[in-house]
Design an enzyme around this catalytic site. Structure first.
Site, PDB file in Angstrom:
ATOM      1  N   GLU A 108       0.823  -1.215   0.000  1.00  0.00           N
ATOM      2  CA  GLU A 108       0.000   0.000   0.000  1.00  0.00           C
ATOM      3  C   GLU A 108       0.854   1.261   0.000  1.00  0.00           C
ATOM      4  OE1 GLU A 108      -0.570  -2.601   1.982  1.00  0.00           O
ATOM      5  OE2 GLU A 108      -2.449  -3.328   1.105  1.00  0.00           O
ATOM      6  N   HIS A 124     -12.206  -5.982   7.594  1.00  0.00           N
ATOM      7  CA  HIS A 124     -12.873  -5.723   6.319  1.00  0.00           C
ATOM      8  C   HIS A 124     -14.102  -4.846   6.548  1.00  0.00           C
ATOM      9  CE1 HIS A 124     -10.565  -9.420   5.662  1.00  0.00           C
ATOM     10  NE2 HIS A 124     -10.464  -9.032   4.422  1.00  0.00           N
TER      11      HIS A 124
END
Lengths: 412, 337
Positions: free
Chosen positions: A145, A215
C-alpha cells in the site's frame, strides 16, 4: 415535556421495550396531539414550536423504492439534482467504473493501478478498463500500500493523473506516511512549486455484514486530521460518479472512501453524462424542521429509515449528507441547526474521536445559543469491529430513533 | 565542489553562531553530487534525501537561493515553511526535500512511470527523461526502499536508484544497519541491474551514472548504483560525531580519501591546475558565499499573509476563518507581525 406514556408507546411500536424512562426535561410544555401522519405531510412536533419556526416546504418525495434491492436499507431519494439527460440503472461499483472510464477517456495522462485491478478488481470497480485503455494505463502493482500511494504521488508530481486503489480501507495504514507526510503536505512545503493534486486514492470502507475487524473499518477520522488532504465518501451510485469525477479532476490529493456494502446492493438511475458534484459541500437530502441529522456513506440509508420512523410520529427530520469529510461544510449544518435547534450525528466508526466529534465540537461552539438539547452522537462503540455481534455494534435505525426521541423530549 | 565545500563550512558556522537554526554539510560526498548530476539531462527529475545539495548546485541553484532557504526569508522558493537544507526547485526539476526518510524512493518510481509513458508517446529520444532518487545507507532499510525496488523492477520504470553509502546513519554504523553485502547486493534480488562504484572518484561516478542512464532508457528499467564514500562531517548541526567515532577515522577520510583531494591531485598531475589557482578559486567562492549569506540574512521574513496559502489549491472556508481569527487576535493584543 413529552407525556411519558406517549414516549413509551412510540418506543414499543418500534420494538424497543424500555424498562426505564429516558431522562426528561422538567420544563412544562404544551401537550401535543399525535397527528394522523400522511406519508408526505410532516408537521412540527409541538404547537409552540409551530409558531416559532416557519413551515418547511413540504417535499413531494418521489418513491424510489423500486430501484433498490432490499438487501440493505433501500431508501435514499435523490432530490434537487438538475436534469442530466438519459440515465442507466447502475449499482455502486458500476457507477465508480463509469466515473473512472469517463476520467480516463477525457484525460490521456490518467492511469489506474493497485492490487488485482487488471482483471477487474475484487469489487469489479475496474472491470473492462484494461481492455479499453491498455496495459500501460491499467495495471496490477505488487502488494504494497505504501508503494501504491508513493507511486501515485510521484506520478502526479510529474504532471499526471493517478488513480490508486487500496483494496480495503482497513489496509490503508501502511500508506499513512505517504498520505499524511507527503501527499497532504506536498504543495505547501514546496512553496507551491510542486503539487500532487493529480492523486486520487480509492478504498472500500464500512460494515458489510461479515467483515469483522479487518474488512469493516471506516478510517475517515484518521485521514480527516490531515491539513492538505481531501476526504470524500459517497452515499450511493448517483452521487458517487459525480463525486469521483470531481475527486479525480481536483487539484488537491483526494482519498475516496467507498461504502462496500453498497457496491452491489445500491442501485440508482445514474446519468450517462460526464458530471461533477462539488467537493467541500454537504447536501440536504431530506428537508425538515424538528431535528438535524448528519451522516455520511452507507449510514444515510440507516438514517433515512430512522427519519421515516420518526415521521410516522409527526417528527420532521432534516437529513444531511456531508459528502466531503475534509474540508467539511460546517455552514450547511449550522444553518440547519439554527432552524431546528437539535442535532444528531451518526457514523459507523467508533465514537471516540470519530469524525462526529469534530462536527459536534464545532456546532456547539458556533450554535450554542440555538441549541435546545445536548447534541447526540450515535456511533459504533469503542471496540474493534467484532464479527459475531456486528448487528448490535452498528448504530442502527432504532438507536437513532431513540436519539431523535431524546432530543425531542428536551425541546420546548 | 569548492563552492559547495565553502558554502557548507560557512553555513555550518552560521548555525553555530545562531544565525540559522539548522544545517547539514556534505563533506566528503561532493564527487557524488557533481559526478552524478553532470551525467544527467535537465529534463531528468531528481528526488533527493537531504545530503545532495551539490546536485542542485550543479544544475544552477545559486548561492543566494540556497541562503534564502536557509534563512527562511521572503525570497525562499519554499516560502519559509521548511527547516534549512530542505531545498526544492521546480525550474530545475529538483523535488522539494522532505524530512521523512525514504518516502522519495517510491515517488521516484511514479515519476519514472510517467516518463515511460511520455517516451512511448514522444519518439524524440533526446527528450526522454528518467528519474534519479538519492538515498543513504540508512534510508535503504526503510519500507519505501523495498517497495520501490520491487515496483520499479516489476513495472519496468526507467530510473536510477542512487545509494550514497557513507558509512553512517546519524550514529548508526553500517554494521548495525544491514548484514548483507551493502545495498547493491539487493538489486539482483529485486530483479534489477546494479553496480558498486567508488563514490570519491568523480569520474567513476560520472561514468556509472551516464551508463546507467543509457541502460535505463534503452531497456526501460531501473538501475541501482551504490557509491561508497564517507560522511566526514556530523550528521547535522544537532549531532556531535566525536561521541560515536574516532577522529582518526575521520582524519584518514579527509586527508587521503577525500574526493576533492583526489581530484586536485589528478588535475595537478596533468598540470591543469596549480596551487595558486586553487587558492584564488577558494577565495572567490568564500567571498561569494559570505556575500550571499549576508544578503539573505538582511532580507525580511515572508509576509504573514502566506501562512494559510497552498494548503489546498484554493483556500477553503475554514482556513479563511482561521486566518481571520489570527488577524483579529494579533490586532486585539497589538502583537507585532
Amino acid at each position: 415535556m413529552m407525556p411519558r406514556s406517549r414516549l413509551i408507546s412510540i418506543l414499543r411500536k418500534n420494538g424497543l421495550h424500555a424498562n426505564q424512562l429516558l431522562t426528561g426535561s422538567t420544563k412544562a410544555a404544551p401537550a401535543w396531539q399525535p397527528n394522523a401522519a400522511v406519508k408526505n405531510d410532516v408537521r412540527p412536533f409541538s404547537a409552540v414550536a409551530q409558531e416559532q419556526r416557519p413551515h418547511s416546504d413540504t417535499p413531494s418525495t418521489v418513491d424510489y423504492s423500486h430501484l433498490y434491492s432490499t438487501a440493505y436499507h433501500p431508501h435514499s431519494p435523490e432530490p434537487n439534482y438538475p436534469d442530466l439527460g438519459p440515465t442507466s440503472k447502475l449499482n455502486l461499483f458500476t457507477a465508480i467504473n463509469s466515473a473512472m472510464q469517463t476520467a480516463m477517456q477525457t484525460d490521456p495522462t490518467a492511469i489506474m493501478f493497485g492490487e488485482d485491478v487488471s482483471f477487474g478488481g475484487v469489487f469489479r470497480c475496474s472491470q473492462n478498463l484494461r481492455e479499453e485503455f491498455g496495459e500501460e494505463r491499467v495495471f496490477n502493482t505488487p502488494l504494497s500500500e505504501n508503494g501504491i500511494a508513493g507511486m501515485a504521488v510521484g506520478y502526479a508530481s510529474a504532471g499526471g493523473t493517478s488513480i490508486g486503489e487500496i483494496q480495503f480501507g482497513d489496509y490503508i495504514f501502511p500508506a499513512i506516511d505517504q498520505i499524511v507526510n507527503e501527499m497532504a503536505k506536498f504543495r505547501f512545503r514546496s512553496g507551491n512549486q510542486w503539487n500532487c493534486g493529480g492523486v486520487t486514492l480509492r478504498a472500500p470502507c464500512g460494515a458489510v455484514g461479515h467483515g469483522a475487524l479487518y474488512h469493516s473499518q471506516s478510517p475517515e477520522a484518521y485521514l480527516a486530521h490531515t491539513p492538505g488532504l481531501v476526504v470524500v465518501m459517497p452515499r450511493g451510485p448517483r452521487c458517487a460518479k459525480g463525486l469521483l469525477l470531481s475527486a479525480i479532476r481536483s487539484k488537491d490529493p483526494v482519498v475516496f472512501l467507498e461504502p462496500k456494502i453498497l457496491y452491489r446492493s445500491a442501485v440508482e438511475e445514474v446519468p450517462d453524462a460526464d458530471y461533477e458534484i462539488p467537493l467541500g459541500k454537504a447536501e440536504i437530502i431530506r428537508p425538515g424542521n424538528d431535528v438535524t441529522i448528519v451522516g455520511w456513506g452507507a449510514q444515510l440509508r440507516t438514517l433515512q429509515a430512522a427519519c421515516d420512523l420518526a415521521a410516522k410520529e409527526g417528527i420532521s427530520c432534516e437529513l444531511i449528507d456531508l459528502r466531503t469529510i475534509l474540508p467539511w461544510d460546517s455552514d450547511c449544518i449550522k444553518t440547519s441547526v439554527k432552524k431546528t435547534g437539535k442535532l444528531i450525528v451518526s457514523h459507523e466508526a467508533p465514537i471516540t474521536c470519530g469524525f462526529g466529534a469534530e462536527v459536534v465540537a464545532t456546532l456547539q461552539q458556533e450554535c450554542f445559543f440555538h441549541l435546545e438539547a445536548p447534541i447526540q452522537r450515535v456511533c459504533g462503540y469503542d471496540t474493534p469491529f467484532g464479527l459475531v455481534f456486528e448487528k448490535h455494534y452498528l448504530p442502527d435505525e432504532k438507536k437513532n430513533l431513540d436519539a431523535i426521541i431524546t432530543v425531542m423530549e428536551f425541546s420546548l | 565542489m569548492i563552492r559547495l565545500r565553502k558554502m557548507d563550512t560557512i553555513l555550518h558556522n552560521a548555525q553555530r553562531q545562531g544565525r540559522i537554526s539548522f544545517y547539514m554539510t556534505h563533506h566528503g560526498e561532493e564527487a557524488i553530487h557533481m559526478g552524478s548530476a553532470s551525467a544527467l539531462k535537465p529534463q531528468d527529475h531528481i528526488f533527493a534525501q537531504y545530503r545532495e545539495a551539490g546536485s542542485l548546485m550543479w544544475r544552477g541553484f545559486s548561492l543566494e537561493q540556497f541562503c534564502n532557504q536557509c534563512f527562511s526569508n521572503d525570497l525562499d522558493l519554499g516560502k519559509g515553511r521548511q527547516m534549512p537544507v530542505h531545498y526544492g526547485c521546480r525550474a530545475l526539476n529538483y523535488h522539494t526535500v522532505s524530512s521523512p526518510l525514504g518516502t522519495q524512493i517510491t515517488q521516484a518510481v511514479g515519476a519514472a512511470y510517467k516518463f515511460k509513458l511520455d517516451a512511448m508517446a514522444n519518439p524524440k529520444k533526446e527528450e526522454s527523461a528518467i528519474s534519479i532518487v538519492y538515498f543513504g545507507d540508512g534510508a535503504a532499510s526503510t519500507v519505501d526502499f523495498h517497495s520501490a525496488c520491487n515496483f520499479a523492477a516489476t513495472l519496468k520504470t526507467p530510473m536510477i536508484f542512487f545509494c550514497r553509502n557513507n558509512g553512517y546513519a546519524i550514529s548508526t554504523p553500517v554494521e548495525d544497519q544491514y548484514a548483507g553485502d551493502g545495498i547493491i547486493s539487493r538489486a539482483p534480488g529485486y530483479g534489477m541491474a546494479g553496480i558498486r562504484v567508488d563514490g570519491n572518484d568523480i569520474f567513476a561516478v560520472h561514468a556509472a551514472v551516464a551508463k546507467a542512464r543509457k541502460l535505463a532508457l534503452e531497456t526501460s528499467a531501473p538501475v541501482m548504483i551504490e557509491a561508497m564514500t564517507y560522511r566526514q562531517g556530523h550528521h547535522s548541526t544537532s549531532d556531535d560525531s566525536s561521541r560515536y567515532r574516532d577522529t582518526d577515522e575521520v582524519k584518514e577520510a579527509s586527508d587521503v580519501a577525500d574526493p576533492m583531494v583526489r581530484f586536485d591531485r589528478f588535475l595537478k598531475h596533468f598540470g591543469w591546475m596549480d596551487d595558486n589557482t586553487v587558492a584564488s578559486i577558494e577565495d572567490e567562492e568564500r567571498i561569494a558565499v559570505l556575500r550571499a549569506m549576508e544578503a539573505a540574512e538582511a532580507r525580511p521574513d515572508p509576509k504573514l499573509a502566506t501562512m494559510f496559502d497552498d494548503v489546498y489549491h484554493e483556500k477553503p472556508p475554514h482556513l479563511i476563518r482561521q486566518e481571520e481569527d489570527l488577524k483579529r487576535h494579533l490586532k486585539k493584543y497589538k502583537i507585532p507581525h
